[in-house]
Design a protein around this motif. Structure first.
Motif: not given
Length: 953
Positions: A251-254, A299-313
């Motif tokens: 998965v790549l977020l640009f 599996k890691n809530p911190q990783d999921l939070m990073v992705w959600q925050w970065k996608v949102t911004q």
């Protein structure tokens, strides 16, 4: 005295300006000097990026020179020029923006390795320039590659310069001790350029990460994904995340797209059309797109939070079209992307939207709001959408396969289908105006072919599931026929009346478009046939013909090829000619089509609108939308969607309509209010009236102007008046409920009739008067002809002779009014007696209101009595024996055309409350005068004896 900080800023700007000039001449200009034009597309793209960087560098040099000029002005004239005049202070935002543009251009070159690729063609040249590059840089190894040297040469001077900006601007702010605007400007500028340092580091880090990503991908993927402005924001190889249902390997977020790599497949999602839906359990969040719903798990809530925050911004930045400044995470509250957006998208999945492009407003992954939908086959739809479906007013164009023509639907839609009022113009030049349900014509509607069509036709009536069904009128202009009656499954079915251009009328029962069983035929000369017909309306079988002179022919009828009509029966010549009044009673359609059920498709939508509480945003769908003229209907989709009355305006106008009704409930005010409402094409009552006018004209104008339809039309007008009053009452009840007031009690029939005949009928009758009065003219044509001949004969008499002829008592003659000249004789004077009464009676044709016509008649009676009282020198009440001949005199002198039609219209349409009263008495007297003038006696020399007043009763 200028501060040391200002001197230091001047020196800094001078050095930086010179450095930029050397960079342009030493680095950027040589990079661009590649001849001939390179054949490699990647090299051409890199040269374009370098050219863009060169332009940014030029603008940066220009703003630096401008800043240097403001510093020199200040240093040279410190007493006249204030500190706030420095460009770095008064226009810090513009200076900052030029720096940002340079950094972004530089980062694009880095991500694409533009310096290395552009320098590759002139490798020997750059080896010779290594010493000169070393003078621009500090800390660069002599062993470093040309690419590395060029990269640092274009970045290091700017980084050092910005760092010095921050330090000197802070010192400059501290040097201003007392409160001063320049101090705040200096601190603000220092903050901006401090943020610029963070922005620069982030931009360069993203450029380096993106450059590394392109190296790690295969050439095929690189060709698909690589663009100069694209930056990698997050990689699932660095922060693990799982995406379902696609099961992506990477998965790549640009900064502009979310990319899922799955084997050889690449799934790209435009961030402008991505909605982040936070999960409830903290282990999942969802992304909504126009065609997919993706679930992100980790599996890691911190990783999921990073992705959600970065996608949102990233979505926020994509919607704004630029990076956040200052950089995210530098003390700013994270922003939430708006739920509603305006973007273009082409659907890929199979279905009705496959390959269609939607451009417009979205909400949570679905078209929602105003937008345009275009299909590859030429279909397109402009209008309102709700949750992905056409909903509200919209215009759709559907191309015809055979010709360069379109079907154009201007209609209201509900959940993807036409539902409500619409106007549809077909490629065949047919036009339908009416109601739809589930995409089919349903309810009241008018279908009309083009006048130049081979078989021009017009249907006005009711529809059911796309077919003509219920009460309706069809006019076939080519055959000169009009059918009035019932329909079923697109065919004439049930009781019906056929009227022809030649004046012949049929009434009977129809099945499958043909008359079956017994029926009647009325010809123009009032001949009546009662019997059976063939399917093409030819007389056949047993029947009876009644001729105008009373003769009857009863027997069997038939027709053969070339033989015409033949019969075998009994001709009865013993009957007397029928009374004309009995002939007039031959009215068609009465009883066959109950008046209260004829136009339910027109009344129904209005009742539904009132029952729903008169929602302004649904007024168009239920009552029809308003455009100024038919020309607007042919304008472009976008124009009509923009220029049409919008739902918000309709809602506001509906509030005004209801408030207006509450303010005008007194009789005089109510009359004015209703008159204004019925005359307005925007008012709900005005819209209802105009539709009823359309049905009336479709039935009784042109071919339908037949005397045998007069009763049908008369009872229809009365029914419309009752329905309009009921419509007003419905609107009033809604207005009272909205204001929290108690609704009015139901009216009793007597109170309702008082308002219908006294208030509504006079206001709406002018809208139907032309067609209705024409039917009265035709029905009473023979009587009016006799009356006109009688008037012509009576007009030959001078006043005194006529008064004598009418047996008016001589002491009632107004001879004082006959002023004579020397050459005149009393017996030759004309049109002088009872002149005021005559002129008053002539006003009866100037109004359409039956009550006003009766008031004219009452005033005429008053004028006759006033003249007699003046002649007698005392007030005098005329007995009937004296009134009737005087009234005949006034009628003969008034010479009113078509008086019979006028009298019968007044009698039929007047308020029942006047039955048995003065108005009824006066109208009966006028009827008696009309009948006497028709008689043969009037054309003889004298009347036999006195008048019989019993004739009035």
């Amino acid at each position: 005295m200028c501060s040391p900080e200002e001197e230091a800023l001047r020196r800094l700007e001078e050095v930086f300006s010179a450095t930029l000039a050397r960079i342009n001449s030493l680095v950027l200009q040589p990079l661009l000097e590649t001849t001939p034009e390179p054949s490699d597309a990647q090299v051409r793209e890199c040269l374009r990026l370098v050219q863009q960087l060169h332009q940014s560098s030029q603008r940066l040099w220009e703003v630096t020179e401008e800043s240097l000029h403001s510093l020199r002005e200040r240093l040279g004239h410190q007493d006249a020029v204030g500190l706030e005049s420095l460009l770095l202070l008064r226009d810090a935002d513009r200076v900052l923006q030029v720096h940002v543009e340079y950094i972004e251009s530089y980062a694009s070159c880095m991500a694409m390795q533009a310096f290395q690729k552009a320098a590759k063609k002139r490798r020997e040249f750059w080896r010779g320039q290594r010493k000169a590059l070393g003078q621009l840089l500090s800390g660069v190894s002599s062993e470093a590659s040309v690419g590395t040297a060029l990269t640092q040469a274009l970045r290091q001077p700017l980084a050092h310069h910005v760092q010095q900006y921050v330090l000197l601007l802070l010192s400059l702010g501290d040097s201003v001790t007392e409160p001063h605007p320049a101090r705040e400007l200096a601190v603000r500028a220092a903050t901006l350029f401090g943020n610029l340092q963070s922005f620069t580091r982030q931009a360069l880090d993203q450029a380096l990460a993106t450059q590394a990503l392109w190296h790690s991908l295969s050439s095929r993927l690189r060709d698909v994904l690589c663009t100069p402005a694209r930056r990698l924001l997050q990689d699932s190889q660095d922060v693990t995340v799982t995406v379902t249902p696609l099961r992506a390997e990477r998965v790549l977020l640009f900064n502009d797209a979310l990319v899922l790599l799955q084997g050889h497949s690449v799934h790209t999602f435009d961030l402008k059309l991505v909605w982040v839906d936070p999960g409830q359990d903290g282990c999942t969040f969802h992304l909504l797109t126009p065609e997919d719903k993706l679930s992100f798990c980790s599996k890691n809530p911190q990783d999921l939070m990073v992705w959600q925050w970065k996608v949102t911004q990233a979505v926020c930045q994509a919607l704004r079209g630029k990076k956040d400044f200052p950089v995210l995470g530098a003390g700013l509250e994270p922003s939430e992307p708006p739920a509603c957006r305006c973007v273009a998208y082409t659907f890929r999945a199979e279905g009705r939207l496959c390959q269609a492009t939607y451009e417009g407003e979205w909400c949570w992954g679905r078209p929602h709001g105003r937008g345009t939908l275009r299909w590859p086959d030429g279909r397109n739809h402009v209008g309102s959408f709700c949750q992905g479906l056409e909903h509200g007013f919209g215009i759709r164009l559907v191309p015809q396969a055979s010709e360069d023509k379109f079907d154009c639907y201007k209609c209201h839609w509900r959940e993807g289908s036409m539902c409500g009022y619409g106007i549809c113009e077909y490629g065949t030049d047919e036009v339908y105006k009416g109601y739809f349900w589930a995409g089919l014509r349903h309810g009241f509607g008018v279908l009309e072919s083009a006048p130049q069509a081979p078989q021009p036709c017009r249907y006005t009536g009711h529809w059911e599931k796309g077919q003509r069904s219920g009460y309706g009128i069809e006019e076939d202009s080519d055959r000169g026929e009009r059918y009035i009656g019932m329909w079923q499954a697109d065919q004439r079915h049930g009781p019906g009346v056929m009227v022809t251009q030649a004046g012949v009328c049929y009434q009977g029962t129809f099945q499958a478009d043909k008359m079956v069983g017994p029926g009647i035929l009325l010809s123009e000369d009032d001949s009546l046939y009662e019997g059976t017909f063939t399917r093409d309306l030819t007389l056949v079988g047993k029947g009876k013909v009644t001729f105008p002179n009373g003769f009857t022919l009863e027997g069997s009828f038939g027709s053969g090829a070339g033989k015409g009509l033949h019969t075998q029966g009994v001709l009865d010549t013993a009957a007397f000619p029928p009374d004309p009044s009995s002939t007039r009673k031959r009215q068609l359609g009465v009883g066959a089509f109950p008046v209260e059920s004829r136009w339910q498709g027109v009344y129904g939508p209005f009742r539904d609108f009132v029952s729903a509480g008169c929602p302004g945003d649904e007024q168009e769908a239920r009552l029809g939308f308003h455009v100024q003229n038919s020309r607007e209907l042919r304008k472009s989709q976008e124009y009509l969607c923009c220029e049409r009355t919008q739902p918000e305006a309709c809602a506001g106008r509906m509030e005004d309509v209801l408030d207006e009704l509450l303010l005008h409930r007194e009789p005089r005010a109510l009359r004015e209010c209703l008159g204004k409402a019925l005359s307005s094409s925007l008012h709900p009552l005005g819209k209802l009236l105009r539709t009823l006018m359309l049905t009336f004209q479709a039935t009784y104008a042109g071919i339908g102007a037949n005397k045998h339809l007069q009763t049908l039309a008369q009872e229809e007008v009365k029914q419309h008046a009752q329905e309009l009053w009921a419509a007003y009452r419905g609107l009033l009840q809604v207005a009272l409920r909205r204001k929290g007031q108690a609704p009015e009690e139901d009216e009793d029939p007597e109170a309702r009739d008082l308002q219908v005949y006294g208030l509504v009928l006079p206001l709406m009758l002018p809208s139907f008067y032309s067609e209705l009065f024409t039917l009265y003219l035709l029905l009473h044509e023979s009587e009016d002809s006799l009356y006109s001949q009688g008037i012509a004969n009576l007009s030959l008499f001078p006043d005194t002779k006529l008064l004598e002829f009418l047996d008016v008592q001589k002491h009632l003659w107004p001879l004082k009014d006959l002023t004579l000249t020397t050459n005149q004789r009393l017996s030759l004077v004309r049109d002088k007696c009872f002149l005021s009464a005559t002129e008053c009676l002539q006003k009866i044709i100037t109004t359409m209101d039956p009550r006003e016509k009766l008031e004219v008649l009452e005033k005429t009676y008053g004028e006759i009595e006033a003249t007699v009282s003046r002649v007698l020198g005392q007030e005098h009440k005329l007995p009937m024996d004296d009134l009737l001949p005087l009234l005949i005199y006034v009628v003969s002198r008034a010479r009113i055309q078509h008086l019979g039609a006028e009298i019968h219209l007044i009698r039929d349409m007047m308020d029942p409350i006047h039955t048995g009263g003065l108005y009824d008495f006066l109208l009966t007297a006028l009827e008696s005068c009309y009948e006497h003038i028709q008689k043969e006696d009037m054309r003889l020399h004298r009347f036999p004896g006195r008048w019989d007043s019993k004739e009035l009763w």
